[in-house]
Design an enzyme around this catalytic site. Structure first.
Site, mmCIF file in Angstrom:
data_model
loop_
_atom_site.group_PDB
_atom_site.id
_atom_site.type_symbol
_atom_site.label_atom_id
_atom_site.label_comp_id
_atom_site.label_asym_id
_atom_site.label_seq_id
_atom_site.Cartn_x
_atom_site.Cartn_y
_atom_site.Cartn_z
ATOM 1 N N SER A 1 41.279 20.470 15.737
ATOM 2 C CA SER A 1 41.304 21.541 14.736
ATOM 3 C C SER A 1 42.259 22.653 15.167
ATOM 4 O O SER A 1 42.946 23.239 14.333
ATOM 5 C CB SER A 1 39.886 22.093 14.523
ATOM 6 O OG SER A 1 39.057 21.061 14.056
ATOM 7 N N HIS B 1 38.165 13.532 12.304
ATOM 8 C CA HIS B 1 36.713 13.598 12.083
ATOM 9 C C HIS B 1 36.293 12.622 10.980
ATOM 10 O O HIS B 1 35.298 11.921 11.107
ATOM 11 C CB HIS B 1 36.289 15.005 11.624
ATOM 12 C CG HIS B 1 36.476 16.093 12.634
ATOM 13 N ND1 HIS B 1 37.237 17.207 12.391
ATOM 14 C CD2 HIS B 1 35.971 16.257 13.881
ATOM 15 C CE1 HIS B 1 37.200 18.010 13.445
ATOM 16 N NE2 HIS B 1 36.442 17.465 14.364
ATOM 17 N N LYS C 1 33.309 29.868 20.301
ATOM 18 C CA LYS C 1 34.519 29.803 19.469
ATOM 19 C C LYS C 1 34.482 30.828 18.346
ATOM 20 O O LYS C 1 33.464 30.961 17.675
ATOM 21 C CB LYS C 1 34.639 28.422 18.814
ATOM 22 C CG LYS C 1 35.081 27.326 19.738
ATOM 23 C CD LYS C 1 35.204 26.012 18.986
ATOM 24 C CE LYS C 1 35.728 24.922 19.906
ATOM 25 N NZ LYS C 1 35.716 23.602 19.262
ATOM 26 N N ARG D 1 37.958 11.062 22.121
ATOM 27 C CA ARG D 1 39.408 10.883 22.005
ATOM 28 C C ARG D 1 39.952 10.524 23.389
ATOM 29 O O ARG D 1 39.613 9.509 23.938
ATOM 30 C CB ARG D 1 40.032 12.157 21.438
ATOM 31 C CG ARG D 1 39.637 12.402 19.968
ATOM 32 C CD ARG D 1 39.989 13.786 19.522
ATOM 33 N NE ARG D 1 39.329 14.772 20.385
ATOM 34 C CZ ARG D 1 39.635 16.032 20.460
ATOM 35 N NH1 ARG D 1 40.601 16.501 19.740
ATOM 36 N NH2 ARG D 1 38.973 16.853 21.271
HETATM 37 N N1 COA Z 1 39.248 14.162 15.387
HETATM 38 C C1 COA Z 1 39.853 15.352 15.469
HETATM 39 N N2 COA Z 1 39.436 16.353 16.244
HETATM 40 C C2 COA Z 1 38.341 16.133 16.945
HETATM 41 C C3 COA Z 1 37.645 14.926 16.919
HETATM 42 C C4 COA Z 1 38.151 13.904 16.098
HETATM 43 N N3 COA Z 1 37.580 12.724 16.014
HETATM 44 N N4 COA Z 1 36.605 15.014 17.745
HETATM 45 C C5 COA Z 1 36.638 16.241 18.272
HETATM 46 N N5 COA Z 1 37.685 16.915 17.784
HETATM 47 C C6 COA Z 1 38.130 18.253 18.165
HETATM 48 C C7 COA Z 1 37.695 19.311 17.227
HETATM 49 O O1 COA Z 1 38.622 19.467 16.194
HETATM 50 C C8 COA Z 1 37.649 20.496 18.150
HETATM 51 O O2 COA Z 1 38.948 21.000 18.299
HETATM 52 P P1 COA Z 1 39.237 22.507 18.713
HETATM 53 O O3 COA Z 1 38.490 22.775 19.985
HETATM 54 O O4 COA Z 1 40.695 22.493 18.869
HETATM 55 O O5 COA Z 1 38.780 23.396 17.592
HETATM 56 C C9 COA Z 1 37.201 19.898 19.492
HETATM 57 O O6 COA Z 1 37.548 18.549 19.405
HETATM 58 C C10 COA Z 1 35.732 19.943 19.734
HETATM 59 O O7 COA Z 1 35.136 19.980 18.507
HETATM 60 P P2 COA Z 1 33.707 19.604 18.014
HETATM 61 O O8 COA Z 1 33.492 18.149 18.090
HETATM 62 O O9 COA Z 1 33.569 20.238 16.690
HETATM 63 O O10 COA Z 1 32.805 20.232 19.059
HETATM 64 P P3 COA Z 1 32.605 21.740 19.345
HETATM 65 O O11 COA Z 1 32.781 21.905 20.789
HETATM 66 O O12 COA Z 1 33.382 22.631 18.476
HETATM 67 O O13 COA Z 1 31.134 21.913 18.890
HETATM 68 C C11 COA Z 1 28.811 21.607 18.861
HETATM 69 C C12 COA Z 1 30.109 21.341 19.565
HETATM 70 C C13 COA Z 1 28.911 22.667 17.767
HETATM 71 C C14 COA Z 1 28.381 20.308 18.249
HETATM 72 C C15 COA Z 1 27.901 22.060 20.001
HETATM 73 O O14 COA Z 1 28.420 23.232 20.550
HETATM 74 C C16 COA Z 1 26.503 22.312 19.502
HETATM 75 O O15 COA Z 1 25.745 21.374 19.310
HETATM 76 N N6 COA Z 1 26.163 23.586 19.279
HETATM 77 C C17 COA Z 1 24.857 23.991 18.814
HETATM 78 C C18 COA Z 1 24.114 24.708 19.920
HETATM 79 C C19 COA Z 1 23.543 23.733 20.891
HETATM 80 O O16 COA Z 1 22.696 22.917 20.575
HETATM 81 N N7 COA Z 1 23.988 23.871 22.151
HETATM 82 C C20 COA Z 1 23.485 23.064 23.233
HETATM 83 C C21 COA Z 1 24.301 21.839 23.429
HETATM 84 S S1 COA Z 1 23.680 20.934 24.799
#
Ligand code: COA
Length: 160
Positions: free
Chosen positions: A129, A17, A41, A90
Site C-alpha cells: 500500500s 490483497h 500507522k 510476499r
Molecule cells: N498484496 C499487497 N500488499 C500487501 C499484501 C498483498 N498480498 N500483503 C501485505 N501487504 C502490504 C500492505 O499493503 C501493507 O503495506 P504498507 O505497510 O506499505 O502499508 C503491509 O503489507 C502490511 O499490511 P497489512 O497486511 O495490512 O498488515 P498491517 O501491518 O497493516 O496490519 C493488522 C496488521 C491490522 C492485521 C494487525 O496490526 C492487527 O491485527 N491489528 C489489530 C490489533 C491487534 O490485534 N494486535 C495484536 C496482534 S498480535
C-alpha cells in the site's frame, strides 16, 4: 474451513490483497475481510473509507463479508467464533513480522487461533500500500496495482 478471516489495514486495498482474498475465499465457506487500524500507522484513508473501498472492489465475491474493527483482532474473532486467520506472504521480509502477529494471536487466544499463510503470486511480490500511495502522489502508473475504483479515490485524495 467453515469460517476464516483475512485482516489488514488496506490503506488502500491493492490487487495483491484481492488476489489473496480470491484464493482464500475458495478455501472456506465464508470469509470475513476485517479492515483494522494498525496503531503504529497513520493512514491516508479513514477506517470507513478503507472499508467502503474493500466492499466495492470485492462485491462480486459472494461468500465474503467486510467488517471494520478497532481493538484486538483476537477479541473480535472470539465474538464471531472464528479460529483461522489468513495472511498473504510476499517476500522473506514479511516473514518475521507475520510470525510475530501469528504467535501474538495464538497466545492472546490461548491457542484457539491459527494463522494460515498463502504465498503471494510472483506479480504482486513487491506490491504494498505504501508503494501505491507514493506512486499516486507522484502521478505514477497505477493500473497494474489498483482496481479502477481505488485509483479514482486515491487520485482524488491527493488532489484535495
Ligand atoms: N498484496 C499487497 N500488499 C500487501 C499484501 C498483498 N498480498 N500483503 C501485505 N501487504 C502490504 C500492505 O499493503 C501493507 O503495506 P504498507 O505497510 O506499505 O502499508 C503491509 O503489507 C502490511 O499490511 P497489512 O497486511 O495490512 O498488515 P498491517 O501491518 O497493516 O496490519 C493488522 C496488521 C491490522 C492485521 C494487525 O496490526 C492487527 O491485527 N491489528 C489489530 C490489533 C491487534 O490485534 N494486535 C495484536 C496482534 S498480535
Amino acid at each position: 474451513m467453515k469460517l476464516a478471516l483475512y485482516s489488514g489495514t488496506f490503506d488502500p486495498i491493492t490487487k495483491g490483497h484481492i488476489e489473496i482474498i480470491k484464493r482464500a475465499s475458495k478455501m472456506c465457506d465464508k470469509l470475513v475481510v476485517a479492515v483494522l487500524n494498525n496503531s503504529s500507522k497513520k493512514t491516508l484513508f479513514t477506517l470507513e473509507e478503507r472499508k467502503e473501498m474493500v466492499e466495492t472492489v470485492l462485491k462480486d465475491i459472494k461468500n465474503i463479508e467486510v467488517i471494520e474493527y478497532t481493538g484486538l483482532l483476537a477479541n473480535y474473532m472470539k465474538e464471531i467464533d472464528c479460529k483461522y486467520i489468513i495472511r498473504g506472504l510476499r517476500a522473506v521480509i514479511d516473514y518475521e513480522y507475520e510470525l510475530s502477529l501469528a504467535y501474538g494471536n495464538y497466545d492472546i487466544s490461548e491457542g484457539e487461533i491459527e494463522t494460515v499463510f498463502i504465498p503471494s503470486s510472483k506479480e504482486y511480490l513487491y506490491v504494498s500500500s505504501s508503494i501505491v500511495r507514493e506512486l499516486a502522489l507522484y502521478n505514477g502508473k497505477l493500473d497494474n496495482y489498483l482496481d479502477d475504483y481505488v485509483i479514482k479515490k486515491i487520485k482524488k485524495r491527493f488532489e484535495e
